[in-house]
Design an enzyme around this catalytic site. Sequence first.
Site, PDB file in Angstrom:
ATOM      1  N   ARG A  86      -4.107  -6.374   4.662  1.00 12.69           N
ATOM      2  CA  ARG A  86      -3.987  -5.307   3.656  1.00 12.69           C
ATOM      3  C   ARG A  86      -4.706  -5.781   2.388  1.00 12.69           C
ATOM      4  O   ARG A  86      -4.323  -6.785   1.800  1.00 12.69           O
ATOM      5  CB  ARG A  86      -2.509  -5.038   3.360  1.00 12.69           C
ATOM      6  CG  ARG A  86      -2.290  -4.035   2.241  1.00 12.69           C
ATOM      7  CD  ARG A  86      -0.805  -3.735   2.035  1.00 12.69           C
ATOM      8  NE  ARG A  86      -0.632  -2.749   0.990  1.00 12.69           N
ATOM      9  CZ  ARG A  86      -0.167  -3.020  -0.236  1.00 12.69           C
ATOM     10  NH1 ARG A  86       0.212  -4.232  -0.561  1.00 12.69           N
ATOM     11  NH2 ARG A  86      -0.071  -2.054  -1.132  1.00 12.69           N
ATOM     12  N   HIS A 130      -5.039  -0.473  -6.583  1.00 13.80           N
ATOM     13  CA  HIS A 130      -4.049  -1.517  -6.877  1.00 13.80           C
ATOM     14  C   HIS A 130      -4.324  -1.984  -8.310  1.00 13.80           C
ATOM     15  O   HIS A 130      -4.639  -3.136  -8.549  1.00 13.80           O
ATOM     16  CB  HIS A 130      -4.162  -2.642  -5.848  1.00 13.80           C
ATOM     17  CG  HIS A 130      -2.969  -3.552  -5.778  1.00 13.80           C
ATOM     18  ND1 HIS A 130      -2.287  -3.827  -4.616  1.00 13.80           N
ATOM     19  CD2 HIS A 130      -2.329  -4.279  -6.733  1.00 13.80           C
ATOM     20  CE1 HIS A 130      -1.299  -4.682  -4.841  1.00 13.80           C
ATOM     21  NE2 HIS A 130      -1.303  -4.972  -6.139  1.00 13.80           N
ATOM     22  N   GLU A 175       2.269   0.870  -5.648  1.00 20.48           N
ATOM     23  CA  GLU A 175       3.277   0.755  -6.700  1.00 20.48           C
ATOM     24  C   GLU A 175       2.922   1.544  -7.962  1.00 20.48           C
ATOM     25  O   GLU A 175       2.723   0.955  -9.040  1.00 20.48           O
ATOM     26  CB  GLU A 175       3.500  -0.718  -7.049  1.00 20.48           C
ATOM     27  CG  GLU A 175       3.955  -1.555  -5.874  1.00 20.48           C
ATOM     28  CD  GLU A 175       4.252  -3.016  -6.253  1.00 20.48           C
ATOM     29  OE1 GLU A 175       4.037  -3.386  -7.420  1.00 20.48           O
ATOM     30  OE2 GLU A 175       4.710  -3.769  -5.395  1.00 20.48           O
ATOM     31  N   ASN A 303       7.367  -1.851  -0.554  1.00 15.27           N
ATOM     32  CA  ASN A 303       7.292  -3.189  -1.151  1.00 15.27           C
ATOM     33  C   ASN A 303       8.680  -3.571  -1.633  1.00 15.27           C
ATOM     34  O   ASN A 303       9.320  -2.810  -2.366  1.00 15.27           O
ATOM     35  CB  ASN A 303       6.330  -3.214  -2.341  1.00 15.27           C
ATOM     36  CG  ASN A 303       4.883  -3.064  -1.905  1.00 15.27           C
ATOM     37  OD1 ASN A 303       4.590  -2.942  -0.709  1.00 15.27           O
ATOM     38  ND2 ASN A 303       3.979  -3.074  -2.862  1.00 15.27           N
ATOM     39  N   TYR A 305      11.162  -7.009  -3.012  1.00 13.55           N
ATOM     40  CA  TYR A 305      11.306  -8.425  -3.388  1.00 13.55           C
ATOM     41  C   TYR A 305      12.748  -8.801  -3.723  1.00 13.55           C
ATOM     42  O   TYR A 305      13.194  -9.898  -3.404  1.00 13.55           O
ATOM     43  CB  TYR A 305      10.409  -8.757  -4.598  1.00 13.55           C
ATOM     44  CG  TYR A 305       8.944  -8.716  -4.250  1.00 13.55           C
ATOM     45  CD1 TYR A 305       8.295  -9.837  -3.768  1.00 13.55           C
ATOM     46  CD2 TYR A 305       8.212  -7.532  -4.368  1.00 13.55           C
ATOM     47  CE1 TYR A 305       6.952  -9.803  -3.417  1.00 13.55           C
ATOM     48  CE2 TYR A 305       6.860  -7.481  -4.019  1.00 13.55           C
ATOM     49  CZ  TYR A 305       6.247  -8.618  -3.539  1.00 13.55           C
ATOM     50  OH  TYR A 305       4.920  -8.581  -3.178  1.00 13.55           O
ATOM     51  N   GLU A 380       4.613  -5.153   1.371  1.00 13.67           N
ATOM     52  CA  GLU A 380       4.671  -6.408   0.608  1.00 13.67           C
ATOM     53  C   GLU A 380       6.082  -6.967   0.676  1.00 13.67           C
ATOM     54  O   GLU A 380       7.059  -6.241   0.474  1.00 13.67           O
ATOM     55  CB  GLU A 380       4.352  -6.216  -0.879  1.00 13.67           C
ATOM     56  CG  GLU A 380       2.906  -6.047  -1.190  1.00 13.67           C
ATOM     57  CD  GLU A 380       2.654  -5.950  -2.686  1.00 13.67           C
ATOM     58  OE1 GLU A 380       3.427  -6.513  -3.487  1.00 13.67           O
ATOM     59  OE2 GLU A 380       1.668  -5.277  -3.041  1.00 13.67           O
TER      60      GLU A 380
HETATM   61  O1  IFM Z   1       1.454  -9.610  -7.110  1.00 19.38           O
HETATM   62  C1  IFM Z   1       2.193  -8.427  -7.072  1.00 19.38           C
HETATM   63  C2  IFM Z   1       1.419  -7.337  -6.384  1.00 19.38           C
HETATM   64  O2  IFM Z   1       0.178  -7.128  -6.973  1.00 19.38           O
HETATM   65  C3  IFM Z   1       2.184  -6.053  -6.430  1.00 19.38           C
HETATM   66  N1  IFM Z   1       3.537  -6.211  -5.950  1.00 19.38           N
HETATM   67  C4  IFM Z   1       4.291  -7.320  -6.462  1.00 19.38           C
HETATM   68  C5  IFM Z   1       3.501  -8.605  -6.353  1.00 19.38           C
HETATM   69  C6  IFM Z   1       4.319  -9.785  -6.905  1.00 19.38           C
HETATM   70  O3  IFM Z   1       4.625  -9.560  -8.242  1.00 19.38           O
END
Ligand code: IFM
Length: 480
Positions: A86, A130, A175, A303, A305, A380
């Site tokens: 990706r 992006h 995002e 995405n 985290y 992500e």
């Molecule tokens: O590095 C970033 C990415 O560009 C977009 N999503 C979160 C990642 C980590 O912060």
Amino acid sequence: MSTDAADYRDSGLVFPDGFVFGSATASYQVEGAAEEDGRGPSIWDTFSRIPGKVWNGDTGDVAVDHYHRLDADLDLMRGLGLQAYRFSVAWPRIQPGGSGPVNPKGLDFYSRLVDGLLERGIAPVVTLYHWDLPQPLEDAGGWPARDTAYRFAEYAAHVGAALGDRVDTWTTLNEPWCSAYLGYGSGAHAPGRTDGADALRAVHHLNLGHGLALRELREVVTKDDARFSVTLNFHVLRGVDGTAHEAKRRIDALANRAFTGPMLRGAYPADLVTDTASVTDWSFVQDDDLAAVHQPIDLLGVNYYSTATVRVWDGTGPRQTNDGHKDMGGSPWPGADDIEFLEQPGPYTAMGWNIAPEGLEELLVSLSEQFPGLPLMVTENGAAFDDVVVDGRIHDVDRTDYLRRHFAAAHRALHRGVDLRGYQVWSLFDNFEWGYGYSKRFGIVRVDYDTLERLPKDSAYWYAELVRTRTIPPVPGLAI
Ligand code: IFM
């Protein structure tokens, strides 16, 4: 991080055939070659040069030099057995002025990248935006200006026409939450503006750009089985005390439903419009816009985290703002200045983000319930840690264990019936982590910023084994 023996029941879980394992990067974070072959300036070139905006004054001028090291990087991907890559296309390489003539050398780079992937049996997953908006478009008003959405669709048509015979998956935006609220609300990201009304205008014009671009792409893409998607960074929310419901509803509206509402249901949530009435009257939403935004997609990119814990501030004591993003003076939450973001329970990554794999499972299940029939892909997930090189190896147990736990969470979601098609680890390489410059390392492959040499970390070898066996391996170095 906990090393409970019980966790190792997660090792040995098998992913189904057809589940695609890949890894992700983004143009400004890895390419470098910022002034080569006709690339124009982007908002990140400008922003990163403003003192105090990016850690250490770092820029993406060289990044990890992916632009010049393409063949070796492609070989490295093949060596790891990646099934998908990706990456994003830098709009200022394709249209240096943001509109008008196309730069053939820009298209040529991505054409070589796509061919190189296909030759190695790796599926190209392309993101069109992006975050590297051509600077001339920012000078003309940026995403708060309606015209930017039309320029984005025009750019998408050019890229779609050039690569549309070969690309597996098209993603319009990555995002848009960050583009709108960090770019125009908090000012933590380029272009660094801090106006809540502009942030909400940006939300709408990003949504509009997504829909208009999809229409164009579907016209020009010729690969029959190409898939069309968008990637959102969903906020998985926790609440405390009697205000939990209200605080979660308000942030969910701004963070999640401001995008899924128009894109997937054809309407902005009524509560979002009411909540933000003191900031804007939303008169920038014109007749027919929502029909344009509401285009069918084949795949929703997710995405994830960490989680966030919110409550309504009672007005006493300092308001807590631990939302995981740099404080640059403005608010990323227009109309929600009374919402607190509380410190999360650990453990944490080097970003200070809490590690909560159960949030990924919960998110995937929730999305599949909200949008039945819409396949999902984790576009992500990954973690920054402070790596140490010992005798030429990086034993990144924390990152590997983070990945193991999140893959296990995704597997649980699959088991609960979620139509999850694949997983892209963020990131293939250490790279330019936006306002944090090169200080945060997310890669499964280390980059030495002095020599630009690549060195796969233990997490990369662990991932290669997962891809090869489709089975979650144990983490070397953690006691079972
Ligand atoms: O590095 C970033 C990415 O560009 C977009 N999503 C979160 C990642 C980590 O912060």
